[in-house]
Design a protein around this motif. Structure first.
Motif, mmCIF file in Angstrom:
data_model
loop_
_atom_site.group_PDB
_atom_site.id
_atom_site.type_symbol
_atom_site.label_atom_id
_atom_site.label_comp_id
_atom_site.label_asym_id
_atom_site.label_seq_id
_atom_site.Cartn_x
_atom_site.Cartn_y
_atom_site.Cartn_z
ATOM 1 N N SER A 164 0.836 -1.235 0.076
ATOM 2 C CA SER A 164 0.010 0.068 0.024
ATOM 3 C C SER A 164 1.027 1.237 0.081
ATOM 4 O O SER A 164 1.991 1.212 0.205
ATOM 5 C CB SER A 164 -1.086 -0.009 1.323
ATOM 6 N N ILE A 220 -0.353 9.815 -0.923
ATOM 7 C CA ILE A 220 -1.446 9.808 -1.364
ATOM 8 C C ILE A 220 -2.112 11.355 -1.645
ATOM 9 O O ILE A 220 -2.566 11.676 -2.328
ATOM 10 C CB ILE A 220 -2.512 9.089 -0.336
ATOM 11 N N CYS A 226 -4.095 5.270 -7.111
ATOM 12 C CA CYS A 226 -3.225 4.337 -5.990
ATOM 13 C C CYS A 226 -3.345 3.073 -6.629
ATOM 14 O O CYS A 226 -2.292 2.187 -6.438
ATOM 15 C CB CYS A 226 -4.341 4.622 -4.781
ATOM 16 N N CYS A 227 -4.614 2.548 -6.978
ATOM 17 C CA CYS A 227 -4.329 1.216 -7.646
ATOM 18 C C CYS A 227 -3.374 0.769 -8.341
ATOM 19 O O CYS A 227 -2.715 -0.180 -8.768
ATOM 20 C CB CYS A 227 -6.058 0.895 -8.222
ATOM 21 N N GLU A 253 -0.140 0.963 -7.160
ATOM 22 C CA GLU A 253 0.064 -0.257 -6.343
ATOM 23 C C GLU A 253 0.196 -1.634 -7.075
ATOM 24 O O GLU A 253 1.344 -2.344 -6.725
ATOM 25 C CB GLU A 253 -1.169 -0.520 -5.329
ATOM 26 N N ASP A 254 -0.111 -1.642 -8.415
ATOM 27 C CA ASP A 254 0.191 -2.882 -9.424
ATOM 28 C C ASP A 254 1.469 -2.359 -9.815
ATOM 29 O O ASP A 254 2.489 -3.552 -9.868
ATOM 30 C CB ASP A 254 -0.779 -2.741 -10.440
#
Lengths: 113, 152
Positions: B2, B8, B34-35, B38-39
Motif C-alpha cells: 500500500s 496519497i 493508487c490502484c 500499487e500494481d
C-alpha cells in the motif's frame, strides 16, 4: 483494441451488465474486469468511465457506498432498483442492435433497390 | 503493497492542480491512481517511477477532460430544461400579447363586451411572462454560458 467510436455506445450496457452480475464494484476494478473478460480487447479509459459513472449516479441508476481503504476513500458503485430495470432494457436493446448489425453484415445483396 | 499517506496527498495534489475539483470524482481518480501505482509497486518499481508512469497514462489534459465531461453529463438535462423554458416563455408572452390585440379588434368590430379590459388583461399577462419568465431565464442562461467559457 476496438476504436473509441465503436465502444462509445456500448459502455453503458457493459457497465450495467457487469454490476448486475458482480454487485458493487469500484472504478479500477471495473476497468480490470472488462479488460480481463474481453481478453484485453476492451480497455475502458478513465476519461470514459468516471463521467459515465457520475452521470448514471445522477440519474439514479447507480448508488454508491464509500469505504476507507488504506487511508483513502474508495467508492463502490452498485445498481439501484431503477438501475436493475434499466439494465434489462439496455441489454435487450444492445442484443437487438447486434443482431441487426449481424444481419446487415451477413446478408448478401439479391436485388438492387 | 500500500501507499503511504504522504504519497496519497501527492496524488491528490496532482489531480487538483490538473484542474479536477469535483470532490466525488477526485476521490474516484485518487483511488484509481493508487490502484495503478500499487500494481506497479508489486512489480518492483519505486513509488516515484510508478507515479510517473501513472501520470503518463492519465496526463493533466485527460484529467481536465474528465472534469469537463462529468460537468457536461451532470448539467445537460438542466440546460435542456432551461432552453425549453426560454422558448416556452417567449412563445406564451408573444401569444398572449397578440391574442389580446386580436380579441380587442374582433370585439370592437362586433361591438361586444369590454374589449379594452380583456386586451389589457391579456397583454399585461404577456408582459408579465416576458419580464418575469423569459428575460430572467435568458439572462441566467447567458450568464452561465459566459462563466463556463471563462472556466474552460
Amino acid at each position: 483494441m476496438y476504436s473509441k467510436e465503436l465502444l462509445k455506445g456500448t459502455l453503458k450496457p457493459i457497465l450495467l451488465k457487469l454490476l448486475s452480475d458482480r454487485g458493487a464494484m469500484y472504478g479500477y476494478e471495473i476497468v480490470q474486469a472488462v479488460k480481463q473478460m474481453s481478453l484485453g480487447k476492451i480497455v475502458i479509459k478513465e476519461g470514459s468511465l468516471y463521467p459515465l459513472l457520475h452521470a448514471l449516479l445522477a440519474e439514479g441508476i447507480l448508488e454508491t457506498e464509500s469505504r476507507k481503504v488504506d487511508g483513502r476513500t474508495r467508492k463502490y458503485y452498485a445498481l439501484s432498483k431503477k438501475g436493475k430495470t434499466e439494465t434489462v432494457s439496455a441489454l435487450g436493446e444492445l442484443e437487438d442492435f447486434m443482431s441487426t448489425i449481424k444481419l446487415i453484415l451477413t446478408t448478401k445483396p439479391t436485388t438492387q433497390l | 503493497m500500500s501507499i503511504r499517506e504522504q504519497q496519497i496527498k501527492e496524488i491528490r495534489k496532482y489531480l487538483l492542480e490538473s484542474g479536477l475539483d469535483i470532490p466525488a470524482v477526485v476521490d474516484d481518480m485518487q483511488d484509481h491512481f493508487c490502484c495503478v501505482i500499487e500494481d506497479s509497486l508489486r512489480a518492483g518499481n519505486s513509488f516515484e517511477t510508478a507515479f510517473a508512469e501513472a501520470r503518463l497514462l492519465v496526463p493533466p489534459e485527460d484529467i481536465r477532460e474528465i472534469q469537463s465531461d462529468t460537468i457536461y453529463y451532470l448539467t445537460i438535462k438542466s440546460k435542456i430544461m432551461h432552453v425549453k423554458g426560454i422558448f416556452l416563455t417567449a412563445f406564451f408572452s408573444v401569444f398572449l400579447y397578440v391574442l389580446g390585440t386580436i380579441i380587442y379588434k374582433f370585439m370592437i368590430l362586433s361591438g361586444a363586451g369590454p374589449a379594452g379590459e380583456i386586451r389589457f388583461i391579456l397583454q399585461t399577462l404577456g408582459l408579465v411572462v416576458f419580464g418575469f419568465g423569459f428575460l430572467p431565464l435568458l439572462f441566467s442562461f447567458g450568464y452561465k454560458q459566459f462563466v463556463a467559457r471563462l472556466q474552460a
